[in-house]
Motif scaffolding. Structure first.
Motif, PDB file in Angstrom:
ATOM      1  N   ARG A 346       0.807  -1.221   0.000  1.00  0.00           N
ATOM      2  CA  ARG A 346       0.000   0.000   0.000  1.00  0.00           C
ATOM      3  C   ARG A 346       0.841   1.272   0.000  1.00  0.00           C
ATOM      4  NH1 ARG A 346      -3.433  -2.185   4.918  1.00  0.00           N
ATOM      5  NH2 ARG A 346      -1.367  -3.083   5.262  1.00  0.00           N
ATOM      6  N   LEU A 349       1.459   1.990  -3.527  1.00  0.00           N
ATOM      7  CA  LEU A 349       0.252   2.393  -4.276  1.00  0.00           C
ATOM      8  C   LEU A 349      -0.027   3.866  -3.982  1.00  0.00           C
ATOM      9  CD1 LEU A 349      -2.278  -0.561  -3.739  1.00  0.00           C
ATOM     10  CD2 LEU A 349      -0.962  -0.050  -5.795  1.00  0.00           C
ATOM     11  N   ARG A 350       0.149   4.235  -2.713  1.00  0.00           N
ATOM     12  CA  ARG A 350      -0.112   5.614  -2.290  1.00  0.00           C
ATOM     13  C   ARG A 350       0.919   6.566  -2.891  1.00  0.00           C
ATOM     14  NH1 ARG A 350      -1.345   9.930  -1.849  1.00  0.00           N
ATOM     15  NH2 ARG A 350      -1.912  11.207  -0.038  1.00  0.00           N
ATOM     16  N   HIS A 370      -4.203   3.530   5.465  1.00  0.00           N
ATOM     17  CA  HIS A 370      -4.702   2.175   5.737  1.00  0.00           C
ATOM     18  C   HIS A 370      -6.216   2.099   5.785  1.00  0.00           C
ATOM     19  CE1 HIS A 370      -0.630   2.793   7.187  1.00  0.00           C
ATOM     20  NE2 HIS A 370      -0.483   1.869   6.270  1.00  0.00           N
ATOM     21  N   ASN A 372      -7.760   1.028   3.273  1.00  0.00           N
ATOM     22  CA  ASN A 372      -7.958  -0.213   2.511  1.00  0.00           C
ATOM     23  C   ASN A 372      -8.989  -0.085   1.389  1.00  0.00           C
ATOM     24  OD1 ASN A 372      -5.958  -1.721   3.804  1.00  0.00           O
ATOM     25  ND2 ASN A 372      -7.282  -2.013   5.568  1.00  0.00           N
ATOM     26  N   LYS A 373      -9.298   1.135   0.995  1.00  0.00           N
ATOM     27  CA  LYS A 373     -10.272   1.302  -0.094  1.00  0.00           C
ATOM     28  C   LYS A 373      -9.689   0.857  -1.433  1.00  0.00           C
ATOM     29  CE  LYS A 373     -12.932   4.801   2.288  1.00  0.00           C
ATOM     30  NZ  LYS A 373     -13.209   6.206   2.519  1.00  0.00           N
ATOM     31  N   CYS A 374      -8.368   0.765  -1.519  1.00  0.00           N
ATOM     32  CA  CYS A 374      -7.756   0.238  -2.754  1.00  0.00           C
ATOM     33  C   CYS A 374      -8.163  -1.217  -2.986  1.00  0.00           C
ATOM     34  CB  CYS A 374      -6.235   0.377  -2.729  1.00  0.00           C
ATOM     35  SG  CYS A 374      -5.464  -0.185  -1.202  1.00  0.00           S
ATOM     36  N   CYS A 384      -4.694   3.651  -5.532  1.00  0.00           N
ATOM     37  CA  CYS A 384      -4.988   4.313  -4.257  1.00  0.00           C
ATOM     38  C   CYS A 384      -6.064   5.352  -4.509  1.00  0.00           C
ATOM     39  CB  CYS A 384      -3.719   4.968  -3.726  1.00  0.00           C
ATOM     40  SG  CYS A 384      -4.057   6.012  -2.293  1.00  0.00           S
ATOM     41  N   LEU A 386      -6.705   7.902  -2.922  1.00  0.00           N
ATOM     42  CA  LEU A 386      -6.276   9.260  -2.561  1.00  0.00           C
ATOM     43  C   LEU A 386      -5.357   9.880  -3.618  1.00  0.00           C
ATOM     44  CD1 LEU A 386      -5.557   8.829   1.266  1.00  0.00           C
ATOM     45  CD2 LEU A 386      -7.661   9.559   0.126  1.00  0.00           C
TER      46      LEU A 386
HETATM   47  S1  SF4 Z   1      -6.512   3.428  -0.772  1.00  0.00           S
HETATM   48 FE1  SF4 Z   1      -6.101   3.747   1.420  1.00  0.00          FE
HETATM   49  S2  SF4 Z   1      -5.013   1.856   2.035  1.00  0.00           S
HETATM   50 FE2  SF4 Z   1      -4.961   1.899  -0.180  1.00  0.00          FE
HETATM   51  S3  SF4 Z   1      -3.010   2.874  -0.671  1.00  0.00           S
HETATM   52 FE3  SF4 Z   1      -4.543   4.483  -0.626  1.00  0.00          FE
HETATM   53  S4  SF4 Z   1      -4.488   5.328   1.450  1.00  0.00           S
HETATM   54 FE4  SF4 Z   1      -3.437   3.347   1.475  1.00  0.00          FE
END
Ligand code: SF4
Ligand code: FMN
Length: 393
Positions: A346, A349-350, A370, A372-374, A384, A386
């Motif tokens: 993660r 990914l972020r 964290h 976890n929406k990914c 990610c 965000l």
């Molecule tokens: S969606 Fe949330 S958990 Fe996944 S990489 Fe982005 S900030 Fe982290």
């Protein structure tokens, strides 16, 4: 005399290959494989990860056969996938990173894709809402040989490494589990029998990969399930794999996509987002029962370190520490602890450029919260939530 603590940002050897540093992009099923082959978006995803500074990026998830795919949009390691795999490997290499692929058979998790899943025993799959077919000796032979063919195709495509998925409630992990494997033949019962499938697979993959490719395995330390596979047995299995001489490193993980998914992630359960990404019938189940199926556990940086240290103490084989590696300090601590590599999911990914930033001295965290929406984005292309679309991998 104890060896000096390695610099995680300096080149390192992983079996037969050289990496520019000790940081590996962990498997995060990318879902950019709609026709089960590599898309341009997937190539771009790994190019971006490689450009961000990782020593090695990991393509995931690659099913060794159509029946082993957990979702209908997963890459299947057939001949037609090879040209795309080659493009992806070339793109990562052009950015200075090595490239690995996670291969596996999803077992009872595969049944969620509308396939009659095979499992060691006819267990009920909450994902497929049906009972699995017990793997016959012929199924086991065929699937083992599919692992070898998959590794061979990756070698042909110029991959540097292959990671065998032995965790997360996928088929090999189901064989290891005393809860899911109720067989009384040579594939079940004693730990030696339950470990047989993983060891056979590692053996054939090693042979198919040849001497130029690194072979890793991702092994559960703990399923997070009462009566499941736990740390004591995991250490024994890791020792067996070490003594077989088939692996160059083990990446340590935990949890089960089948029985306890959030145990492997920690942090929030994205129930609404998961429900919104699923077909209507399944979405209703997720809304009603998500809070039970996605039981949450608090997140903390380096959340697998404590268990992994026990594996470290029992093994000489190189180990990859995973789970909440979220800042430079976590990486340095892992090196001091004696882990040879770290893997990050993660955090990258972020912020795909995070390794370069840390290599320049940044001590900031990755900015992953964290949530976890990914997890819910795997059907449209993993990302990610965000990160703005134009900045994404
Ligand atoms: S969606 Fe949330 S958990 Fe996944 S990489 Fe982005 S900030 Fe982290
Ligand atoms: C969106 C997403 C997809 C994932 N897909 C896989 C996968 O295909 N195979 C796997 O072994 N782990 C997968 N994981 C788990 C990660 O490899 C890793 O074990 C986990 O995220 C913990 O590491 P982290 O704290 O660095 O994210 C996935 C994680 C995320 C967030």
């Amino acid at each position: 005399m104890t060896a000096p603590t390695p610099d995680a940002f300096a080149p390192a050897r992983l079996g037969p290959i050289d990496l520019r540093n000790r940081i590996i992009k962990a498997a995060t099923f990318e879902g950019m494989t709609g026709d089960q082959t590599v898309s341009d978006r997937l190539v771009q995803f790994h190019r971006t990860m490689a450009r961000g500074g990782v020593g090695m990026t990991t393509l995931a998830f690659c099913a060794v056969s159509p029946e082993g795919a957990a979702t209908p949009n997963e890459l299947v390691l057939r001949d037609e996938a090879v040209p795309g795999l080659r493009r992806l490997a070339d793109a990562a290499h052009a950015e200075g990173a090595a490239v690995s692929a996670q291969i596996g058979h999803a077992g009872a998790v595969a049944a969620s894709a509308g396939i009659r899943g095979v499992a060691p025993s006819p267990v009920f799959s909450p994902l497929a809402m049906k009972r699995m077919k017990q793997a016959t000796a012929e199924d086991i032979r065929r699937i083992t040989s599919d692992f070898a063919s998959g590794a061979k195709r990756l070698r042909d495509a110029g991959f540097d490494a292959v990671e065998i998925h032995l965790g997360h409630g996928y088929l090999a992990s189901e064989f290891l589990s005393p809860k899911l494997n109720r067989r009384r033949d040579e594939w079940g019962g004693s730990l030696a029998n339950r470990a047989r499938f993983s060891r056979e697979v590692a053996k054939v993959v090693r042979e198919a990969a040849g001497s130029g490719m690194a072979v890793l395995a991702k092994l559960n330390m703990d399923d997070g399930v009462r009566g499941g596979f736990g740390l004591e047995e995991s250490i024994e299995v890791a020792r067996m794999l070490e003594s077989d001489g088939t692996l160059d490193a083990i990446e340590l993980t935990c949890g089960s996509s089948l029985q306890n998914p959030m145990y492997l992630f920690r942090g929030d359960a994205p129930i609404q987002e998961m429900a919104a990404s699923m077909p209507k019938a399944v979405a209703l189940g997720m809304k009603l029962f998500g809070r039970f199926f996605l039981k949450t556990y608090p997140y903390e940086d380096g959340y697998l370190r404590k268990q992994a240290l026990q594996v470290r103490a029992a093994l000489d084989l190189p180990l990859v520490l995973l789970g909440g590696i979220n800042r430079r300090e976590n990486i340095e601590e892992a090196m001091t602890d004696g882990f040879e590599f770290v893997a990050m999911g993660r955090g990258l990914l972020r912020n795909p450029g995070f390794v370069n930033e840390m290599a320049k001295g940044s001590t900031a965290d990755s900015l992953c919260d964290h949530c976890n929406k990914c997890m819910a984005t795997i059907y449209q292309g993993t990302h990610c939530v965000l990160v703005d679309e134009d900045l994404r991998a």
